[in-house]
Design a protein around this motif. Structure first.
Motif, PDB file in Angstrom:
ATOM      1  N   GLN A 152       1.124  -1.235   0.113  1.00  0.00           N
ATOM      2  CA  GLN A 152      -0.237   0.094  -0.128  1.00  0.00           C
ATOM      3  C   GLN A 152       0.811   1.189   0.254  1.00  0.00           C
ATOM      4  O   GLN A 152       1.588   1.347   0.620  1.00  0.00           O
ATOM      5  CB  GLN A 152      -0.479   0.198   1.269  1.00  0.00           C
ATOM      6  N   VAL A 209       0.967   5.623  -1.100  1.00  0.00           N
ATOM      7  CA  VAL A 209      -0.429   7.538  -1.359  1.00  0.00           C
ATOM      8  C   VAL A 209       1.190   7.678  -2.054  1.00  0.00           C
ATOM      9  O   VAL A 209       1.974   8.178  -1.919  1.00  0.00           O
ATOM     10  CB  VAL A 209      -0.555   8.187  -0.390  1.00  0.00           C
ATOM     11  N   CYS A 223      -3.566  13.650  -4.459  1.00  0.00           N
ATOM     12  CA  CYS A 223      -3.078  12.238  -4.073  1.00  0.00           C
ATOM     13  C   CYS A 223      -3.616  11.263  -5.109  1.00  0.00           C
ATOM     14  O   CYS A 223      -4.648  10.766  -5.350  1.00  0.00           O
ATOM     15  CB  CYS A 223      -3.544  12.225  -2.456  1.00  0.00           C
ATOM     16  N   TYR A 282      -3.475   6.594  -4.566  1.00  0.00           N
ATOM     17  CA  TYR A 282      -3.219   5.767  -3.499  1.00  0.00           C
ATOM     18  C   TYR A 282      -2.805   4.322  -4.721  1.00  0.00           C
ATOM     19  O   TYR A 282      -3.936   4.129  -5.580  1.00  0.00           O
ATOM     20  CB  TYR A 282      -4.509   6.028  -2.739  1.00  0.00           C
ATOM     21  N   PRO A 298     -10.685   1.378   0.631  1.00  0.00           N
ATOM     22  CA  PRO A 298      -9.419   2.381   0.910  1.00  0.00           C
ATOM     23  C   PRO A 298      -9.541   3.209   1.831  1.00  0.00           C
ATOM     24  O   PRO A 298     -10.979   3.463   1.797  1.00  0.00           O
ATOM     25  CB  PRO A 298      -9.122   2.435  -0.061  1.00  0.00           C
ATOM     26  N   LEU A 308      -8.886   6.290   3.713  1.00  0.00           N
ATOM     27  CA  LEU A 308      -8.312   8.248   3.417  1.00  0.00           C
ATOM     28  C   LEU A 308      -7.773   9.131   4.387  1.00  0.00           C
ATOM     29  O   LEU A 308      -9.191   9.049   5.103  1.00  0.00           O
ATOM     30  CB  LEU A 308      -8.394   8.459   1.640  1.00  0.00           C
ATOM     31  N   CYS A 343      -1.201  12.965   1.912  1.00  0.00           N
ATOM     32  CA  CYS A 343      -2.506  12.478   1.737  1.00  0.00           C
ATOM     33  C   CYS A 343      -1.882  11.426   3.254  1.00  0.00           C
ATOM     34  O   CYS A 343      -0.598  10.556   3.115  1.00  0.00           O
ATOM     35  CB  CYS A 343      -2.251  12.060   0.291  1.00  0.00           C
ATOM     36  N   VAL A 398      -3.200   6.891   3.969  1.00  0.00           N
ATOM     37  CA  VAL A 398      -4.006   5.248   3.372  1.00  0.00           C
ATOM     38  C   VAL A 398      -3.572   4.278   4.812  1.00  0.00           C
ATOM     39  O   VAL A 398      -2.537   4.826   5.310  1.00  0.00           O
ATOM     40  CB  VAL A 398      -3.294   4.934   2.045  1.00  0.00           C
TER      41      VAL A 398
END
Lengths: 112, 118
Positions: A2, A4, A23, A25, A31, A33, A91, A93
């Motif tokens: 994972q 971003v 942003c 991802y 997700p 976020l 940003c 995640v």
């Protein structure tokens, strides 16, 4: 894994104009976020989050973010920028282990 | 004021010094975190504590040593650091680990300790 991505190191906008901070991802599964803001000489502050539901999420200080599943994006927006919005925006995640993975940050500069 | 206080705000140390960073949260949270912030890099997770137990140690060099004596306090002990360790060190807390309880994800950050290693 994972992750971003915040493709812009800096975004410049004139006061009163709309702003967008980008942003994208990459996650497996649904997700979760987040956007955080860091004002000069401050720690990060939570702005807003997307978990599920409406693709347009409203947050603090008039900010909102639009979740786009097909484009794997979660761009931060504001209809009318203020000089006081100048800050560093992150940003993030949530990964499969529930950890928050942050991006590199985008510096927003709003000019009078 | 986020309820998370970090001291000192600025620290300059030589490579042979021993110093400590302190974090205190007044929010009744159960989880605390250390992050390293360097320019143009993602925030780097260093350590995570939940109910005073370390649950994450993200391949951090042993010259960084965390300590969590209770759920309100978190320390980062520094010893024989390198110049590349110069950065802003951020402490954060959350009510539950990673803020997970139904929704979650909200961490509360302190203002950071700016460390310069000479």
């Amino acid at each position: 894994a994972q992750s971003v991505a915040q493709p812009e190191d800096q975004v410049n906008v004139a006061e009163g104009n709309p702003l967008t901070v980008k942003c994208t991802y990459s996650v497996s599964g649904n997700p979760y976020l987040f956007w955080y803001v860091q004002y000069p000489n401050r720690g990060l502050q939570f702005l807003l989050k997307y978990i599920t539901g409406d693709n347009l999420v409203k947050g603090s200080y008039g900010f909102e973010a639009e979740f786009n599943k097909s484009q794997t994006s979660f761009h931060l927006k504001k209809p009318s920028a203020l000089v006081s919005d100048s800050a560093l925006y992150f940003c993030a995640v949530r990964d499969s282990a529930d950890k928050l993975i942050f991006g590199t940050g985008t510096r927003l500069q709003v000019f009078p | 004021e986020t309820g998370v206080t970090q001291t000192p705000r600025h620290l300059v140390m030589g490579m042979t010094n021993k110093k400590s960073l302190k974090c205190e949260q007044h929010l009744g949270h159960n989880a605390m975190y250390w992050y390293k912030q360097s320019a143009k890099k993602p925030l780097e997770l260093m350590f995570v504590y939940s109910l005073e137990e370390r649950v994450e140690n993200n391949s951090v060099p042993s010259r960084f040593s965390p300590e969590c004596p209770n759920s309100s306090h978190l320390f980062l002990h520094l010893h024989t650091l390198q110049p590349e360790d110069s950065a802003l060190y951020l402490c954060a807390s959350s009510r539950f680990l990673w803020g997970v309880e139904g929704v979650g994800g909200e961490l509360f950050f302190g203002e950071g300790s700016r460390l310069t290693v000479l």
